[in-house]
Write a protein that holds these residues in place. Structure first.
Motif, PDB file in Angstrom:
ATOM      1  N   LYS A   1       0.946  -1.091   0.042  1.00  0.00           N
ATOM      2  CA  LYS A   1      -0.102   0.026   0.161  1.00  0.00           C
ATOM      3  C   LYS A   1       0.844   1.262  -0.058  1.00  0.00           C
ATOM      4  CE  LYS A   1      -4.082  -1.604   2.483  1.00  0.00           C
ATOM      5  NZ  LYS A   1      -4.799  -1.549   3.765  1.00  0.00           N
TER       6      LYS A   1
ATOM      7  N   ARG B   1      -1.110  -8.957   4.509  1.00  0.00           N
ATOM      8  CA  ARG B   1      -0.182  -7.975   4.183  1.00  0.00           C
ATOM      9  C   ARG B   1       1.114  -7.893   4.721  1.00  0.00           C
ATOM     10  NH1 ARG B   1      -1.285  -4.533   0.120  1.00  0.00           N
ATOM     11  NH2 ARG B   1      -3.443  -4.430  -0.564  1.00  0.00           N
TER      12      ARG B   1
ATOM     13  N   ASP C   1      -0.861   3.851  13.729  1.00  0.00           N
ATOM     14  CA  ASP C   1      -2.512   3.678  13.559  1.00  0.00           C
ATOM     15  C   ASP C   1      -2.729   3.347  12.357  1.00  0.00           C
ATOM     16  OD1 ASP C   1      -2.868   4.843  16.219  1.00  0.00           O
ATOM     17  OD2 ASP C   1      -3.279   6.777  15.274  1.00  0.00           O
ATOM     18  N   SER C   2      -1.970   3.474  11.292  1.00  0.00           N
ATOM     19  CA  SER C   2      -2.380   2.964  10.051  1.00  0.00           C
ATOM     20  C   SER C   2      -1.844   1.579   9.880  1.00  0.00           C
ATOM     21  CB  SER C   2      -1.621   3.889   8.925  1.00  0.00           C
ATOM     22  OG  SER C   2      -0.155   3.591   9.038  1.00  0.00           O
TER      23      SER C   2
ATOM     24  N   LYS D   1       0.896   5.729   5.460  1.00  0.00           N
ATOM     25  CA  LYS D   1       1.068   7.097   5.781  1.00  0.00           C
ATOM     26  C   LYS D   1       2.448   7.223   6.838  1.00  0.00           C
ATOM     27  CE  LYS D   1      -1.866  10.193   8.839  1.00  0.00           C
ATOM     28  NZ  LYS D   1      -3.034  10.289   9.668  1.00  0.00           N
TER      29      LYS D   1
ATOM     30  N   LYS E   1       5.024  -7.254  12.104  1.00  0.00           N
ATOM     31  CA  LYS E   1       4.237  -6.393  11.360  1.00  0.00           C
ATOM     32  C   LYS E   1       5.022  -5.503  10.482  1.00  0.00           C
ATOM     33  CE  LYS E   1       0.350  -6.305  14.591  1.00  0.00           C
ATOM     34  NZ  LYS E   1      -0.489  -5.417  15.540  1.00  0.00           N
TER      35      LYS E   1
ATOM     36  N   ALA F   1      -2.206  -0.688  12.119  1.00  0.00           N
ATOM     37  CA  ALA F   1      -3.365  -1.413  12.603  1.00  0.00           C
ATOM     38  C   ALA F   1      -4.215  -1.875  11.784  1.00  0.00           C
ATOM     39  CB  ALA F   1      -3.833  -0.639  13.940  1.00  0.00           C
ATOM     40  N   LYS F   2      -4.474  -0.943  10.659  1.00  0.00           N
ATOM     41  CA  LYS F   2      -5.397  -1.164   9.681  1.00  0.00           C
ATOM     42  C   LYS F   2      -5.227  -2.148   8.680  1.00  0.00           C
ATOM     43  CE  LYS F   2      -7.176   3.799  10.415  1.00  0.00           C
ATOM     44  NZ  LYS F   2      -7.495   5.261   9.938  1.00  0.00           N
ATOM     45  N   TYR F   3      -3.928  -2.613   8.355  1.00  0.00           N
ATOM     46  CA  TYR F   3      -3.526  -3.617   7.527  1.00  0.00           C
ATOM     47  C   TYR F   3      -3.954  -4.873   7.704  1.00  0.00           C
ATOM     48  CZ  TYR F   3       0.083  -0.711   5.390  1.00  0.00           C
ATOM     49  OH  TYR F   3       0.695   0.371   4.439  1.00  0.00           O
ATOM     50  N   GLU F   4      -4.497  -5.484   6.604  1.00  0.00           N
ATOM     51  CA  GLU F   4      -5.101  -6.862   6.791  1.00  0.00           C
ATOM     52  C   GLU F   4      -4.014  -7.744   6.903  1.00  0.00           C
ATOM     53  OE1 GLU F   4      -5.030  -4.933   4.262  1.00  0.00           O
ATOM     54  OE2 GLU F   4      -6.734  -5.123   2.772  1.00  0.00           O
TER      55      GLU F   4
END
Length: 600
Positions: free
Chosen positions: A107, A150, A141-142, A110, A179, A144-147
């Motif tokens: 992706k 990924r 924060d961004s 951020k 991560k 934490a939104k990863y599937e």
């Protein structure tokens, strides 16, 4: 049917034949990869499970993983209708998407300056491995939104997807931190059921990497490796057991090539040091001879030195001191330095000394000033820091301006005078180191005032680039070319006596003749450039006029010899490269039954 394996011994024998080729090791690395993915590096084993059965198991596992929600439902891919080459029995051509559980570009994250987690960009993917020291940070924060899919895993392949010079690089990931993710410039390839190192071997070959790199380098627009292109990438797939044998053999031969490359680099470094030391010794020969004369109570320069020296230098030293075309430049500079220090030809005590030449030049300058044929110039002043310590008998250290009628430069704002025809216009790009290129001169229609005539050139003028990339490059206008002018980026130095022009050019080209001072002036501070006083005040050595002519003739002869030597070395390199290609082509040819039986 088995295929003869390619042993370390065979590679070493091949290397011995082509070791002196300019890119022997890098070419052999690509050759090893090519052999591996063609099935020519290790023997095939009829007992190995065929690759088609492996593909069936992988397809079944992908269906299971998709039902469990661990991967996306696989999309059918077109079969490989036109393979790049014929593969051995038991192999099969397939597509990368068929042997991967996941292929996806990262992706656009951020970014944050601190308190984040590293994100892999194409700069992090180096052939030597993953370099996280250049990684940027992505906000937690961004992240934490990863599937979950990924986040990178052990044995994932990271494949650079953009960037000239970086696109196509591929590495295998070992022990990634928790991560860890990629940005949108890197594609993740997660292999399934196959050896990921074998897949990486294929992606490093010229069949894949070479094509991608060539396409990126030859395009004016940014070339990208999309996920679709990655999924559809054809792959020659061997049985799993053979994949592992290929990987082991590639690693063995690559380690051998690394050792050979290190040994060659050490030899080249030793040869370079020997060449530099030998050239320095040549430059210092005369100095030691003068010291010996001093010990014997003889005045320095009291007798001409043996003229056999330049002959030995020309005929014996030149070939021995150079083994590569790139060493010729160093040799040329040594010749120039020998020339301007009086070490190249015999001194003749009957020559009129340089002091008499200076008197004649001064008298002629005075006559021209009185006749108002030249304007009075600022008096030159040599920098004592650049004073020449010792000179041969009859020589003199002077400021360049002492020998010039004037030093000037082209006028500004002549772009409006450009024309399709008319007088020539000499620009900085026409001046190379020691050479004036007259085949691509611009044309101008100059103004009729004195500002135009001030910058007109004449035969024998010395030209120097005073601004831009080629600053300090000198050349001489050695023949009449008709009406011509110089641009504002070119300094024009007109010798009072045109017969000394060639000597002045040598001084401007030789570090010991004044070039070192000139370069220091140009690059001393700020933007590189020369002012006219830098040229006038340049410290140079001046020999008797007759000796100048002998030196220039000897330099011409030795430079011609350098040209021939450089051409011979270039031809030798080309021949070695052709031999390398021929031997590699021969090694890729099918092995005959008779050869196989003889080897067994």
């Amino acid at each position: 049917m088995t295929q003869l394996s390619f042993s370390a011994g065979r590679l070493l024998a091949l290397y011995e034949k082509v070791a002196e080729a300019p890119d022997a090791v890098s070419r052999l690395r690509r050759f090893v990869l090519d052999l591996g993915v063609r099935g020519k590096l290790v023997e095939q084993d009829p007992a190995d499970e065929p690759a088609v059965e492996l593909l069936k198991r992988i397809a079944a596992e992908k269906v299971r993983l998709a039902k469990a929600g661990e991967i996306m439902k696989p999309k059918p891919l077109e079969p490989v209708e036109e393979p790049l080459f014929v593969v051995p029995m038991g192999w099969i051509w397939t597509r990368l998407g068929n042997i991967a559980a996941y292929i996806q570009r990262g992706k656009s994250p951020k970014y944050t300056a601190a308190d984040g987690a590293p994100v892999i960009s194409q700069k992090c993917v180096q052939w030597a491995g993953l370099d996280l020291t250049v990684a940027k940070q992505v906000t937690l924060d961004s992240l934490a939104k990863y599937e979950p899919i990924r986040f990178l895993r052990e044995n994932d392949l990271l494949w650079n997807s953009t960037g000239t010079g970086t696109i196509g690089r591929v590495i295998r990931l070992f022990e990634p931190p928790d991560k860890l993710v990629c940005d949108s410039h890197v594609t993740v390839v997660r292999c399934l059921g196959v050896d990921p190192e074998y897949v990486r071997t294929w992606l490093r070959t010229d069949h894949v990497y070479g094509v991608i790199e060539e396409r990126a380098a030859g395009s004016t627009n940014q070339v990208e490796l999309t996920s679709q292109m990655a999924n559809n990438q054809p792959v020659p797939l061997p049985p799993l057991a053979e994949q592992r044998r290929i990987v082991a053999k590639v690693e063995e031969l690559m380690a051998l090539l690394a050792r050979l490359e290190a040994a060659r680099d050490q030899r080249e470094a030793t040869r370079d040091r020997l060449t530099a030391a030998s050239l320095a010794r040549l430059t210092a020969m005369k100095a030691r001879a003068e010291q010996e004369k001093g010990k014997a109570g003889l005045p320095a320069g009291s007798e001409p030195h043996d003229d056999a020296f330049p002959a030995r230098f020309a005929l014996d030293a030149l070939p021995a001191l150079t083994a590569r075309p790139d060493q010729i430049g160093q040799l040329r500079q040594t010749i120039l330095n020998l020339a301007v220090r009086g070490k190249l030809v015999k001194q003749d005590p009957t020559d009129e000394p340089a002091s008499e030449l200076l008197k004649r030049v001064a008298a002629e300058k005075a006559r021209l000033l009185k006749a108002k044929m030249v304007l009075r110039q600022k008096a030159p002043s040599s920098d004592p820091d650049y004073a020449i310590a010792t000179l041969p008998s009859g020589w003199k250290g002077i400021a360049l301006g002492d020998l010039l009628n004037f030093v000037t430069s082209g006028s500004r704002g002549w772009s409006e005078y450009y024309a399709d025809s008319g007088p020539f216009f000499i620009r900085a790009q026409n001046i190379r180191f020691g050479q004036l290129l007259l085949d691509n001169l611009a044309h101008v229609q100059p103004p009729s005032n004195s500002e135009g005539s001030r910058t007109q050139v004449a035969k024998g003028d010395v030209l120097i680039v005073i601004t831009g990339a080629g600053v300090t490059n000198p050349a001489i206008l050695e023949r009449e070319i008709g009406e011509a002018y110089v641009s504002q980026h070119v300094g024009l130095a007109r010798p009072t006596d045109p017969k000394i022009s060639w000597w002045l050019l040598l001084c401007l080209m030789a570090d010991h003749g004044g070039r070192f001072e000139l370069v220091e002036r140009a690059y001393g501070a700020g933007r590189p450039g020369l002012n006219l006083d830098n040229i006038r005040s340049l410290t140079i050595p001046l020999p008797p006029l007759a000796e100048q002519h002998r030196i220039v003739a000897k330099v011409d002869a030795l430079m011609a010899l350098c040209d021939r030597l450089e051409a011979a070395l270039t031809i030798a390199d080309t021949t070695r490269a052709r031999l390398l290609e021929a031997l590699l082509h021969e090694a890729l040819a099918p092995v005959s039954t008779a050869e196989r039986e003889a080897a067994e």
